[in-house]
Design a protein around this motif. Sequence first.
Motif, PDB file in Angstrom:
ATOM      1  N   PRO A 289      38.911  35.806  54.559  1.00  0.00           N
ATOM      2  CA  PRO A 289      40.170  35.129  54.885  1.00  0.00           C
ATOM      3  C   PRO A 289      41.283  36.148  55.115  1.00  0.00           C
ATOM      4  N   SER A 290      42.419  35.679  55.569  1.00  0.00           N
ATOM      5  CA  SER A 290      43.551  36.574  55.817  1.00  0.00           C
ATOM      6  C   SER A 290      44.243  36.928  54.509  1.00  0.00           C
ATOM      7  N   ALA A 291      45.080  37.963  54.577  1.00  0.00           N
ATOM      8  CA  ALA A 291      45.877  38.327  53.406  1.00  0.00           C
ATOM      9  C   ALA A 291      46.853  37.209  53.053  1.00  0.00           C
TER      10      ALA A 291
ATOM     11  N   THR B  68      41.818  44.662  46.668  1.00  0.00           N
ATOM     12  CA  THR B  68      41.486  44.566  45.242  1.00  0.00           C
ATOM     13  C   THR B  68      41.226  43.121  44.824  1.00  0.00           C
ATOM     14  N   THR B  69      41.158  42.210  45.796  1.00  0.00           N
ATOM     15  CA  THR B  69      40.673  40.859  45.519  1.00  0.00           C
ATOM     16  C   THR B  69      39.157  40.849  45.660  1.00  0.00           C
ATOM     17  N   PRO B  70      38.469  39.867  45.059  1.00  0.00           N
ATOM     18  CA  PRO B  70      37.008  39.769  45.249  1.00  0.00           C
ATOM     19  C   PRO B  70      36.635  39.659  46.721  1.00  0.00           C
ATOM     20  N   GLU B  71      37.423  38.893  47.490  1.00  0.00           N
ATOM     21  CA  GLU B  71      37.112  38.729  48.911  1.00  0.00           C
ATOM     22  C   GLU B  71      37.301  40.037  49.673  1.00  0.00           C
ATOM     23  N   GLY B  72      38.360  40.765  49.350  1.00  0.00           N
ATOM     24  CA  GLY B  72      38.591  42.042  50.005  1.00  0.00           C
ATOM     25  C   GLY B  72      37.540  43.079  49.655  1.00  0.00           C
ATOM     26  N   SER B  73      37.117  43.088  48.396  1.00  0.00           N
ATOM     27  CA  SER B  73      36.056  44.020  47.979  1.00  0.00           C
ATOM     28  C   SER B  73      34.763  43.735  48.725  1.00  0.00           C
TER      29      SER B  73
END
Length: 209
Positions: free
Chosen positions: A82-84, A176-181
């Motif tokens: 998803p987007s930031a 540093t979010t789960p999705e970003g990782s």
Amino acid sequence: MDRRTTLQWMLAASAALGTEMSAGATPAKRSGGKSRQGYGTDPKLTPTYRSGELWPLTFKPEQSRTAQALCGLIIPADESSPSAAQLKVHLFIDEWISAPYPDQVKDRDVIVQGLVWLEAESARRFAGKRFDQLEASQQAQIADDICWVQKARPEFATAARFFKRFRDLTAGGFYTTPEGSRDLGFVGNVPSVTFDGPPLKVLQIVGVS
């Protein structure tokens, strides 16, 4: 998203951004022979805090809208994440600039003044429209003028410095979010029953096979 989550998020992103944050009480400092009050002890992260209980947040509603829109422009949604904006990275940025630590205090004026400029520039270019009301292509027109400090025209120099810092904070918050990782392919912090060590090919490269 509760306050505890954003505080923990802020600490994780601080490590990713290479920014120092306090660990414990801040001593009173002396300047010109006079004592100056520190900012006290760091918050405990085990309780759940209400918004404003530790320190007041900075963004006004209109600034929060602008920040969320800019986060979405910087890291839009794609097939893998998803987007930031969807991950509410703007809440992390608000928490970050509201903290009483020196680096965060320094960022506060940069970010707030930059958002004010962004709204004024949006209204000037696009018939009074707010930045979050613009089409993505219109938002990009403004961003293109401020996306690189070295190439920005003199009249955009301050805005470009804002954009650089906002972009760094957006990336630090997002990844540093789960999705970003997961978007990075990061697989650390996953429990494993066994540890087989590095692959043989890697050991051969470093000469320890």
